[in-house]
Design an enzyme around this catalytic site. Structure first.
Site, short mmCIF file in Angstrom:
data_model
loop_
_atom_site.label_atom_id
_atom_site.label_comp_id
_atom_site.label_asym_id
_atom_site.label_seq_id
_atom_site.Cartn_x
_atom_site.Cartn_y
_atom_site.Cartn_z
CB SER A 61 -0.96 0.00 1.19
OG SER A 61 -2.03 -0.85 0.91
CE1 TYR A 241 -4.34 1.02 4.22
CE2 TYR A 241 -3.05 -0.08 5.89
CZ TYR A 241 -3.26 0.25 4.60
OH TYR A 241 -2.37 -0.17 3.67
#
Ligand code: GLN
Length: 305
Positions: A61, A241
């Site tokens: 990511s 996140y």
């Protein structure tokens, strides 16, 4: 600095035992959970490393920051953010729930999988190959490392097991938030996630962002100050996140993690930091990596808040 980094590694080694190496992409499970590396790149171009800083891992990511920059270079900020939001979700990185229940018609932010799939789709090029080449050459430029490449084995492993991402992409195609050929977009996304790097590569990306878009080692501007500001802000609010809030309180550095175990951190006006430790916490962030950043932040007073 080197001495400090050595002790940061030693002090935080034990935390790896509290987490788990990612296994939902089967080949990632081969990583050695005891590996721990760190690199700091200062804005005068100096580099300090300790531990397993030259071990390679896939960006996963962390690549979402790169595809966001390339998409903005191709389309401009306004167009990109008309298709993907800027809000944190409080949900997991691969969550699908908001795509149906929240009436936004666009994914919440470019750091979750749904948002990153949309940003990758915005990169201009006539084929997946052309788009991934663009991502690769931009990555080589901002790491100062011409040998950066895709880890084909991880790519194939991710492609084979990427049904959750396929589901996100087809759902978005169905509600018109994703345009173009879904399989082509996913090829770009899976490949960008599979780019092999080491701590110093991601540390240099952090240093470029810390230096407002200018490569510290050559003085070349690669993105505008404004884009660098936007990217760092989104890293603060969404980069870890559903752990971004806690991370901001305890560490306070714009950062982006990946399930490969890397965290790319950017301390504005001061330094880039790359940490690696493949053992992850429940949110998918490097468990010892976070602890190392926390100690470094405390020791060098790096929090931006
Ligand atoms: N390639 C991974 C995925 O799509 C990236 C996720 C991550 O690093 N958090 O699931």
């Amino acid at each position: 600095m080197r001495g400090l980094l050595e002790s940061v590694i030693e002090n935080n080694r034990g935390f790896a035992m509290d987490g788990k190496v990612a296994s939902y992409i089967p080949l990632l499970s081969k990583a050695d959970p005891n590996h721990l590396g760190i690199c700091v790149t200062t804005l005068d171009g100096k580099e300090y490393t300790a531990g397993d800083s030259s071990v390679k891992f896939t960006m996963q990511s962390i690549s979402k920051v790169i595809s966001l920059m390339v998409a903005i270079l191709d389309n401009g900020t306004k167009n990109v953010f008309s298709r993907v939001g800027m809000e944190p979700t409080g949900d997991g990185f691969n969550s699908i729930v908001n795509l149906e229940t929240k009436n936004y018609n666009k994914p919440f932010n470019p750091m979750i999988n749904a948002g990153a799939i949309v940003t990758s789709s915005l990169i201009e090029g006539s084929s997946a190959e052309e788009k991934i080449d663009k991502i690769l050459s931009f990555t080589r430029k901002i790491t100062g490392n011409d040998s950066i490449n895709i880890n084909e084995e991880i790519y194939l492993s991710e492609k084979e097991t990427g049904d959750r991402n396929r589901a996100l992409a087809y759902f978005m195609k169905g509600n018109k938030s994703l345009r173009g050929d879904v399989e082509e977009v996913l090829e770009v996304y899976f490949k960008q996630c599979s780019i092999d790097v080491c701590c110093s590569d991601i540390s240099r990306i952090g240093a470029m962002l810390a230096n407002d878009g200018v490569l510290p080692w050559s003085g070349e501007r690669v993105i505008s100050r404004e884009v660098s500001r936007i990217v760092k802000t989104i890293m603060v609010t969404c980069g870890m996140y559903d752990e971004s809030g806690e991370f901001a309180v305890h560490i306070g550095i714009p950062s982006k993690s990946g399930v490969g175990g890397g965290i790319m951190a950017s301390v504005p006006k001061r330094m880039g930091i790359g940490v690696y430790g493949p053992s992850l916490d429940e949110k998918g962030n490097s468990i010892a990596g976070i602890k190392m950043l926390q100690e470094l932040s405390r020791e060098l007073d790096l929090s931006i808040f």
